[in-house]
Motif scaffolding. Structure first.
Motif, PDB file in Angstrom:
ATOM      1  N   THR A 196      53.556  43.090  50.359  1.00 65.55           N
ATOM      2  CA  THR A 196      53.868  42.863  48.950  1.00 65.55           C
ATOM      3  C   THR A 196      53.542  44.080  48.098  1.00 65.55           C
ATOM      4  O   THR A 196      54.214  44.351  47.106  1.00 65.55           O
ATOM      5  N   TYR A 197      52.516  44.833  48.460  1.00 66.26           N
ATOM      6  CA  TYR A 197      52.127  45.984  47.658  1.00 66.26           C
ATOM      7  C   TYR A 197      53.192  47.084  47.684  1.00 66.26           C
ATOM      8  O   TYR A 197      53.188  47.968  46.830  1.00 66.26           O
ATOM      9  N   SER A 198      54.085  47.047  48.680  1.00 64.02           N
ATOM     10  CA  SER A 198      55.175  48.015  48.747  1.00 64.02           C
ATOM     11  C   SER A 198      56.451  47.484  48.118  1.00 64.02           C
ATOM     12  O   SER A 198      57.448  48.198  48.030  1.00 64.02           O
ATOM     13  N   ASN A 199      56.413  46.233  47.682  1.00 64.01           N
ATOM     14  CA  ASN A 199      57.578  45.605  47.057  1.00 64.01           C
ATOM     15  C   ASN A 199      57.843  46.263  45.695  1.00 64.01           C
ATOM     16  O   ASN A 199      56.931  46.410  44.886  1.00 64.01           O
ATOM     17  N   PRO A 200      59.095  46.667  45.436  1.00 66.51           N
ATOM     18  CA  PRO A 200      59.408  47.311  44.147  1.00 66.51           C
ATOM     19  C   PRO A 200      59.060  46.443  42.945  1.00 66.51           C
ATOM     20  O   PRO A 200      58.844  46.955  41.840  1.00 66.51           O
ATOM     21  N   GLN A 201      59.023  45.109  43.148  1.00 68.28           N
ATOM     22  CA  GLN A 201      58.706  44.209  42.046  1.00 68.28           C
ATOM     23  C   GLN A 201      57.212  44.179  41.742  1.00 68.28           C
ATOM     24  O   GLN A 201      56.808  43.692  40.680  1.00 68.28           O
ATOM     25  N   TYR A 202      56.396  44.698  42.677  1.00 72.33           N
ATOM     26  CA  TYR A 202      54.957  44.679  42.450  1.00 72.33           C
ATOM     27  C   TYR A 202      54.552  45.919  41.656  1.00 72.33           C
ATOM     28  O   TYR A 202      54.959  47.038  41.978  1.00 72.33           O
ATOM     29  N   SER A 203      53.718  45.733  40.638  1.00 78.60           N
ATOM     30  CA  SER A 203      53.350  46.828  39.741  1.00 78.60           C
ATOM     31  C   SER A 203      52.051  47.496  40.181  1.00 78.60           C
ATOM     32  O   SER A 203      50.967  46.942  40.004  1.00 78.60           O
ATOM     33  N   ALA A 204      52.172  48.685  40.748  1.00 80.69           N
ATOM     34  CA  ALA A 204      50.975  49.443  41.101  1.00 80.69           C
ATOM     35  C   ALA A 204      50.198  49.847  39.852  1.00 80.69           C
ATOM     36  O   ALA A 204      48.969  49.928  39.866  1.00 80.69           O
ATOM     37  N   ALA A 205      50.919  50.094  38.768  1.00 83.53           N
ATOM     38  CA  ALA A 205      50.262  50.476  37.508  1.00 83.53           C
ATOM     39  C   ALA A 205      49.404  49.330  36.986  1.00 83.53           C
ATOM     40  O   ALA A 205      48.284  49.545  36.495  1.00 83.53           O
ATOM     41  N   ASN A 206      49.911  48.104  37.087  1.00 84.75           N
ATOM     42  CA  ASN A 206      49.146  46.935  36.667  1.00 84.75           C
ATOM     43  C   ASN A 206      47.902  46.773  37.536  1.00 84.75           C
ATOM     44  O   ASN A 206      46.815  46.466  37.038  1.00 84.75           O
ATOM     45  N   TYR A 207      48.056  47.005  38.826  1.00 85.10           N
ATOM     46  CA  TYR A 207      46.924  46.948  39.763  1.00 85.10           C
ATOM     47  C   TYR A 207      45.856  47.967  39.358  1.00 85.10           C
ATOM     48  O   TYR A 207      44.670  47.656  39.277  1.00 85.10           O
ATOM     49  N   GLN A 208      46.303  49.195  39.117  1.00 84.13           N
ATOM     50  CA  GLN A 208      45.383  50.260  38.765  1.00 84.13           C
ATOM     51  C   GLN A 208      44.618  49.949  37.483  1.00 84.13           C
ATOM     52  O   GLN A 208      43.415  50.207  37.369  1.00 84.13           O
ATOM     53  N   THR A 209      45.293  49.359  36.507  1.00 77.82           N
ATOM     54  CA  THR A 209      44.680  49.101  35.206  1.00 77.82           C
ATOM     55  C   THR A 209      43.762  47.891  35.211  1.00 77.82           C
ATOM     56  O   THR A 209      42.688  47.915  34.590  1.00 77.82           O
ATOM     57  N   ASN A 210      44.143  46.822  35.929  1.00 80.34           N
ATOM     58  CA  ASN A 210      43.481  45.536  35.743  1.00 80.34           C
ATOM     59  C   ASN A 210      42.656  45.044  36.920  1.00 80.34           C
ATOM     60  O   ASN A 210      42.103  43.943  36.852  1.00 80.34           O
ATOM     61  N   ARG A 211      42.560  45.827  37.984  1.00 80.69           N
ATOM     62  CA  ARG A 211      41.661  45.447  39.068  1.00 80.69           C
ATOM     63  C   ARG A 211      40.224  45.845  38.714  1.00 80.69           C
ATOM     64  O   ARG A 211      40.003  46.850  38.026  1.00 80.69           O
ATOM     65  N   PRO A 212      39.238  45.076  39.201  1.00 79.73           N
ATOM     66  CA  PRO A 212      37.840  45.422  38.923  1.00 79.73           C
ATOM     67  C   PRO A 212      37.469  46.787  39.487  1.00 79.73           C
ATOM     68  O   PRO A 212      38.040  47.231  40.487  1.00 79.73           O
ATOM     69  N   ARG A 213      36.501  47.424  38.857  1.00 76.73           N
ATOM     70  CA  ARG A 213      35.912  48.648  39.387  1.00 76.73           C
ATOM     71  C   ARG A 213      34.658  48.281  40.179  1.00 76.73           C
ATOM     72  O   ARG A 213      34.005  47.282  39.898  1.00 76.73           O
ATOM     73  N   TYR A 214      34.360  49.117  41.163  1.00 75.06           N
ATOM     74  CA  TYR A 214      33.170  48.877  41.963  1.00 75.06           C
ATOM     75  C   TYR A 214      31.959  49.501  41.284  1.00 75.06           C
ATOM     76  O   TYR A 214      32.083  50.477  40.541  1.00 75.06           O
ATOM     77  N   LYS A 215      30.812  48.936  41.537  1.00 73.64           N
ATOM     78  CA  LYS A 215      29.593  49.427  40.899  1.00 73.64           C
ATOM     79  C   LYS A 215      29.376  50.896  41.268  1.00 73.64           C
ATOM     80  O   LYS A 215      29.564  51.305  42.420  1.00 73.64           O
ATOM     81  N   GLU A 216      28.965  51.687  40.296  1.00 73.35           N
ATOM     82  CA  GLU A 216      28.694  53.102  40.547  1.00 73.35           C
ATOM     83  C   GLU A 216      27.589  53.272  41.575  1.00 73.35           C
ATOM     84  O   GLU A 216      27.548  54.265  42.296  1.00 73.35           O
ATOM     85  N   THR A 217      26.702  52.308  41.664  1.00 73.70           N
ATOM     86  CA  THR A 217      25.585  52.386  42.616  1.00 73.70           C
ATOM     87  C   THR A 217      25.972  51.973  44.026  1.00 73.70           C
ATOM     88  O   THR A 217      25.157  52.086  44.947  1.00 73.70           O
ATOM     89  N   LEU A 218      27.206  51.491  44.232  1.00 71.55           N
ATOM     90  CA  LEU A 218      27.602  51.048  45.566  1.00 71.55           C
ATOM     91  C   LEU A 218      27.585  52.201  46.566  1.00 71.55           C
ATOM     92  O   LEU A 218      27.159  52.026  47.710  1.00 71.55           O
TER      93      LEU A 218
END
Length: 297
Positions: A3-25
């Protein structure tokens, strides 16, 4: 996942709205890597299934060379755009075929919320091949579910939304179960194959089926993988990044967006009308670390 390679899936939306990992990880992983491991090096790190490079961008400050792979060229385009100022080498490759890497050439390999999509046996064999004898494999992730501290009635609503057969559940690839079950399948493989210093930590103690005596886990006092602060609005944006939502609406194009609908359902259950209300959610997370089997020679 395809699905992540599907043209209908927005990589930009993923990049903007996915959680960030803790800096201490990264510090947590490096502390494990160097503990009782005098030959541990920090020359080469590889982030597998990097997606848009969210975790990979935390690695250059700690390693001499950083590479990151993904099977989706679309996701890698977004990763490169977001990492223009950093020395990260992005490679389009599957997790099960890292043939561009030599044997015993990697010090630390990370997989950030991606290992559940792999062929577990083939990936474990490939990780074993490319890691140095003193290397570390760190698999970690979040299930996307959690405990709503102030609104516990929402715990079941979001889980039913994600896993229910009448909602998104039947649209997930089978690998989703590997994540929801806290990467216990990987723990079993590493134990069977004599990987060393196998440790698995979870937080909070709400992951499906936990605790399991045969697959021990340390329950943390707080998050070590991510600390995702959300409002109802941010939660909705996050739910809109779920890959299975694309498949759901491909079959049900006439229906209201399922992520929007479930947030409205949770707000009604919580008696909340403010999309910008700050929520206290204990997100389910897993951190599994281990070192390759040691040669008997």
């Amino acid at each position: 996942m395809a699905t992540y390679s599907n043209p209908q899936y927005s990589a930009a939306n993923y990049q903007t709205n996915r959680p960030r990992y803790k800096e201490t990880l990264v510090d947590t992983i490096l502390a494990y890597h160097k503990r009782d491991n005098p030959g541990a090096k920090t020359d080469v790190a590889v982030d597998v299934a990097t997606g848009t490079g969210i975790f990979a961008r935390q690695l250059p400050a700690h390693f001499a060379k950083v590479m990151a792979t993904d099977i989706s060229g679309t996701m890698l385009e977004s990763a490169r755009a977001g990492s223009a100022s950093q020395a990260i080498e992005y490679v389009e490759a599957s997790a099960e075929d890292l043939s561009f890497l030599g044997d015993s050439s990697v010090d630390v390999m990370t997989v950030a919320t991606g290992a559940h999509w792999f062929d577990t046996e083939r990936f474990a064999a490939e990780a074993r091949r490319v890691l140095r004898p003193t290397g570390t494999l760190a698999i970690f992730g979040y299930t996307g579910f959690g405990h709503f501290v102030d609104y516990p009635q929402c715990d079941k609503i979001i889980k039913d939304y994600g896993l229910g057969d009448d909602r998104l559940g039947r649209f997930w690839d089978r690998g989703r179960e590997v994540l929801v079950n806290g990467y216990r399948q990987y723990h079993a493989i590493f134990t069977r194959d004599a990987w060393t210093h196998v440790t698995r930590s979870i937080y909070p103690n709400t992951i499906e089926g936990e605790p399991v005596a045969a697959v021990p886990a340390v329950v943390g006092d707080g998050p070590v993988v991510m600390d995702f602060k959300v409002t109802w609005r941010v939660l909705q944006d996050f739910l809109l990044t779920w890959s299975t939502l694309t498949l759901y609406h491909k079959e049900h194009p006439e229906r209201e967006n399922a992520a929007v609908a479930v947030v409205r359902e949770m707000m009604a259950a919580a008696g909340s009308a403010d999309m910008d209300e700050q929520l206290n959610i204990q997100w389910e997370e897993i951190l599994l670390m281990c070192r390759p089997p040691q040669s008997s020679n």
